[in-house]
Design an enzyme around this catalytic site. Structure first.
Site, short mmCIF file in Angstrom:
data_model
loop_
_atom_site.label_atom_id
_atom_site.label_comp_id
_atom_site.label_asym_id
_atom_site.label_seq_id
_atom_site.Cartn_x
_atom_site.Cartn_y
_atom_site.Cartn_z
N SER A 164 20.45 -5.48 6.09
CA SER A 164 21.14 -6.39 5.17
C SER A 164 22.64 -6.45 5.51
O SER A 164 23.02 -6.75 6.63
CB SER A 164 20.88 -5.95 3.72
OG SER A 164 21.21 -6.96 2.81
N ASP A 244 12.01 -13.11 3.21
CA ASP A 244 13.40 -12.68 2.96
C ASP A 244 14.29 -13.90 2.79
O ASP A 244 14.23 -14.85 3.59
CB ASP A 244 13.85 -11.85 4.17
CG ASP A 244 15.25 -11.29 4.04
OD1 ASP A 244 15.86 -11.41 2.96
OD2 ASP A 244 15.74 -10.72 5.04
N HIS A 276 12.88 -9.11 1.30
CA HIS A 276 14.07 -8.40 1.75
C HIS A 276 13.96 -6.89 1.50
O HIS A 276 13.61 -6.46 0.40
CB HIS A 276 15.30 -8.98 1.04
CG HIS A 276 16.60 -8.53 1.59
ND1 HIS A 276 16.98 -8.78 2.89
CD2 HIS A 276 17.64 -7.83 1.03
CE1 HIS A 276 18.19 -8.28 3.10
NE2 HIS A 276 18.59 -7.68 1.99
#
Length: 303
Positions: A164, A244, A276
């Protein structure tokens, strides 16, 4: 006055900003932290180290079970996710994930604890992580402050990775290595798991967290081809999750990298039906196990 103080100026994915300047992170972003420990299942040991007191930078180091004391191990420098404003190298999610990575890859892992917004706005996350990587490099002659790195780390097999927002920071570190170098260290690979880059609604949140930003084309937000061309590593692994919300910007990064003139090799893995950082939320599921295995095999891939 009370009503004015509670007027909201901005509301982002992870926090809101009131008109009087107060920042309120949403309750679910609160960090839980656990101490280092020796894992009885994998034999991975962990300890915390202080890299800098001003600014405050630390790391948690993970050492896999040592079967041969003469064998040097690859080193993973890991940057956690959390939207640049929450999560921690010391949280249960990342502590347990790094145990798995260190064990499966048989690698030393250094998980950096960097400054978070709003206490330390950007570029703290980038600068702290770079300082952490330089601290790792201070051990190349075997006389650094951390014995595990002196004794066991193979500085010709260093990998930078993160998920991320940590994937975004990882990219910037690889660019800096390619631009200014890191004496004594060979960064072999870069691993980006569900990485954040610009090109979506969260751009405004990133710009707000970085008061010194260069606008929507800031190279940390939207890497230009000249930065991609000088990534200071030989191989890149990008791991996507089909559902995601960052899948699209990650795909753009992949395509831009392939067209940049960078001379390394890039590999892509995708997990269908997953969202995600699913691997942190349900680490025992089949696809999370596969993610860790792909991560580990990339580190141990013979050049």
């Amino acid at each position: 006055m009370e009503s004015t103080n509670n007027e909201i100026a901005h509301e982002f994915r992870f926090f809101r900003v009131y008109k009087d300047g107060r920042v309120e992170k949403f309750e679910w972003t609160q960090n839980q932290k656990i101490p280092p420990s020796d894992d009885p299942i994998t034999g991975v040991q962990s300890k915390d180290v202080v890299i800098s007191t001003e600014p405050s930078i630390s790391a948690r180091i993970f050492l896999p079970k040592i079967l041969d004391p003469t064998q040097k191990l690859p080193l993973l420098f890991y940057i956690h996710g959390g939207g640049f404003c929450f999560e921690s190298a010391f949280s249960p999610l990342y502590h347990n994930h790094l145990i798995l990575l260190a064990s499966k890859a048989n690698a030393i892992a250094v998980s950096i604890e960097y400054g978070l917004f709003p206490e330390r706005p950007m570029p703290a996350c980038y600068e702290d992580s770079w300082a952490g990587l330089q601290w790792v490099a201070s051990h190349v002659n075997g006389n650094g402050t951390e014995s595990w790195l002196n004794e066991y780390a193979d500085f010709n097999r260093v990998f930078i990775g993160g998920d991320s927002g940590g994937g975004n920071v990882s990219h910037t570190l690889a660019v800096r290595v390619g631009s200014v170098g890191l004496p004594g260290i060979k960064v072999v690979g870069l691993i980006l798991v569900h990485p954040f880059f610009g090109g979506m609604e969260d751009d405004q949140m990133w710009l707000y967290m970085c008061p010194t930003n260069g606008g929507s084309e800031d190279p940390r937000l939207k890497p230009p081809q000249e930065d991609l061309a000088k990534l200071g590593c030989e191989r890149v692994l990008i791991i996507f999750a089909e559902k995601d919300h960052l899948r699209g910007v990650g795909e753009c990064y992949y395509k831009e990298l392939k067209n940049s003139g960078w001379v390394g090799t890039v590999e892509v893995v995708e997990h269908e039906g997953e969202g995600h950082v699913f691997h942190l939320m349900k680490p025992d599921c089949e696809k999370a196990v596969d993610l860790v295995n792909k991560f580990a095999s990339f580190i141990n891939q013979q050049e």
